[in-house]
Write an enzyme that holds these catalytic residues in place. Structure first.
Site, PDB file in Angstrom:
ATOM      1  N   ASN A   9       0.870  -1.183   0.000  1.00 10.61           N
ATOM      2  CA  ASN A   9       0.000   0.000   0.000  1.00 10.61           C
ATOM      3  C   ASN A   9       0.903   1.229   0.000  1.00 10.61           C
ATOM      4  OD1 ASN A   9      -1.845   2.008   0.459  1.00 10.61           O
ATOM      5  ND2 ASN A   9      -2.396   1.358   2.544  1.00 10.61           N
ATOM      6  N   LYS A  11       0.057   4.250  -0.282  1.00  8.13           N
ATOM      7  CA  LYS A  11      -0.619   5.408   0.317  1.00  8.13           C
ATOM      8  C   LYS A  11      -0.385   6.662  -0.548  1.00  8.13           C
ATOM      9  CE  LYS A  11       0.019   3.242   4.777  1.00  8.13           C
ATOM     10  NZ  LYS A  11      -0.091   3.361   6.205  1.00  8.13           N
ATOM     11  N   HIS A  96      -9.623   0.627   4.852  1.00 10.20           N
ATOM     12  CA  HIS A  96      -8.351   0.855   5.556  1.00 10.20           C
ATOM     13  C   HIS A  96      -8.600   1.779   6.751  1.00 10.20           C
ATOM     14  CE1 HIS A  96      -4.265   2.194   6.373  1.00 10.20           C
ATOM     15  NE2 HIS A  96      -3.867   1.102   5.736  1.00 10.20           N
ATOM     16  N   GLU A  98      -7.046   4.230   7.835  1.00  9.78           N
ATOM     17  CA  GLU A  98      -6.868   5.661   7.550  1.00  9.78           C
ATOM     18  C   GLU A  98      -8.094   6.229   6.846  1.00  9.78           C
ATOM     19  OE1 GLU A  98      -3.038   5.321   5.631  1.00  9.78           O
ATOM     20  OE2 GLU A  98      -2.168   4.732   7.546  1.00  9.78           O
ATOM     21  N   GLU A 168      -5.299  -5.586  10.461  1.00 13.58           N
ATOM     22  CA  GLU A 168      -4.341  -4.507  10.662  1.00 13.58           C
ATOM     23  C   GLU A 168      -4.633  -3.809  11.994  1.00 13.58           C
ATOM     24  OE1 GLU A 168      -2.484  -3.157   6.774  1.00 13.58           O
ATOM     25  OE2 GLU A 168      -4.275  -1.956   7.044  1.00 13.58           O
ATOM     26  N   GLY A 174       2.132   1.979  10.745  1.00 13.34           N
ATOM     27  CA  GLY A 174       3.023   3.129  10.599  1.00 13.34           C
ATOM     28  C   GLY A 174       3.685   3.558  11.893  1.00 13.34           C
ATOM     29  N   SER A 214       3.374  -2.383  10.341  1.00 10.28           N
ATOM     30  CA  SER A 214       4.828  -2.328  10.528  1.00 10.28           C
ATOM     31  C   SER A 214       5.523  -3.650  10.209  1.00 10.28           C
ATOM     32  CB  SER A 214       5.174  -1.846  11.950  1.00 10.28           C
ATOM     33  OG  SER A 214       4.661  -0.542  12.153  1.00 10.28           O
TER      34      SER A 214
HETATM   35  C1  PEP Z   1      -0.884  -0.135   6.032  1.00 10.61           C
HETATM   36  O1  PEP Z   1      -1.058   1.056   5.913  1.00 10.61           O
HETATM   37  O2  PEP Z   1      -1.706  -0.916   5.546  1.00 10.61           O
HETATM   38  C2  PEP Z   1       0.305  -0.589   6.752  1.00 10.61           C
HETATM   39  C3  PEP Z   1       0.327  -1.840   7.148  1.00 10.61           C
HETATM   40  O3  PEP Z   1       1.296   0.333   6.967  1.00 10.61           O
HETATM   41  P1  PEP Z   1       2.737   0.066   7.653  1.00 10.61           P
HETATM   42  O4  PEP Z   1       3.281  -1.216   7.067  1.00 10.61           O
HETATM   43  O5  PEP Z   1       3.561   1.250   7.302  1.00 10.61           O
HETATM   44  O6  PEP Z   1       2.480  -0.095   9.130  1.00 10.61           O
END
Ligand code: PEP
Length: 252
Positions: A9, A11, A96, A98, A168, A174, A214
């Site tokens: 992703n 973003k 997601h 976000e 997630e 993040g 992460s």
């Molecule tokens: C995400 O935004 O789906 C995600 C898993 O981000 P990150 O790997 O940066 O934590």
């Protein structure tokens, strides 16, 4: 047997030239992708058609979002699952955290987005996950089970045959804090149980459940070794070809 999927992703990152260069690096190095692993990347929507035209069989293109609307119409700024399909996009990330946080997306809207994907033949990557306070108060399993039920109840198993679920935990996205492999496995097994209750065990055992939060080269192999973890949704570590391909290799 479930084929692992590693999805990147991107973003709201990468200008046009950098996005093209990253996709090109993945395409050029696609011999490094194990044949038993599916790979998808989700660039910013502005670049989707172009990216889809330059992708190859080893690297599918996904969208980071999709409209709830199934029909064309006066929805300024939106794009539909039908449009994604017509542009060569194969997956759409839906719900997601976000989008939920910054755009107020509700479980109902997320359900409509899944329905739009199903109707258009786009594979939905449905995201769920608890917030930190929900985990700390011991509500994480009930919160995530409720999210999954609300999003998926009422569909038939055949409509959802191409569904991908991404667990997630919001506190891990993040932040550099990864769920432990035990925490990930516990929740993935629970999500699979819910899928079994909603549909049937064959369906539950066929659906890929990705871990996101992460994940990176240093921890991917341990996470992906868990029996119910079928790959990852990768944010930060998908922005460099070297890191992303190491994560992909860990799923092989
Ligand atoms: C995400 O935004 O789906 C995600 C898993 O981000 P990150 O790997 O940066 O934590």
């Amino acid at each position: 047997m479930r084929k692992p999927l590693v999805a990147g992703n991107w973003k709201m990152n990468k200008n046009h030239a950098d996005a093209k260069a990253l996709l090109q690096a993945l395409v050029d190095r696609s011999s490094e992708i194990p044949s038993g692993v599916d790979v998808m990347v989700a660039p910013p929507s502005l670049y989707l058609s172009e990216m889809a035209a330059h992708a190859n069989d080893a690297v599918a293109i996904g969208s980071q979002d999709v409209s709830t609307q199934e029909e064309d119409g006066a929805f300024t700024g939106e794009f539909s699952a039908v449009m994604l399909q017509s542009a060569g996009v194969r997956y759409a990330i839906v719900g997601h955290s976000e989008r939920r946080e910054y755009h107020g997306e509700t479980d109902e809207e997320i359900r409509e987005k899944i329905a739009a994907c199903v109707a258009a033949g786009i594979r939905p990557v449905y995201c769920c996950g608890e917030k930190l306070e929900e985990r700390e108060s011991g509500q994480h399993v009930s919160v995530v089970s409720h999210q999954v039920k609300t999003a998926l109840e009422g569909f038939s198993a055949s409509e959802l045959k191409d569904l991908v679920v991404a667990y997630e935990p919001v506190w891990a996205i993040g932040t550099g804090k990864t769920a432990s492999s035990e925490q990930a496995q516990e929740m993935h097994a629970e999500i699979r149980n819910v899928l079994g209750e909603l549909f049937n065990s064959d369906f539950a055992n066929s659906i890929r459940i990705l871990y996101g939060g992460s994940a990176k080269p240093a921890n991917a192999a341990e996470l992906f070794a868990q029996p119910d973890v079928d790959g990852g949704l990768i944010g930060g570590a998908s922005l460099k070809a070297d890191d992303f391909l190491k994560v992909v290799e860990a799923a092989g």
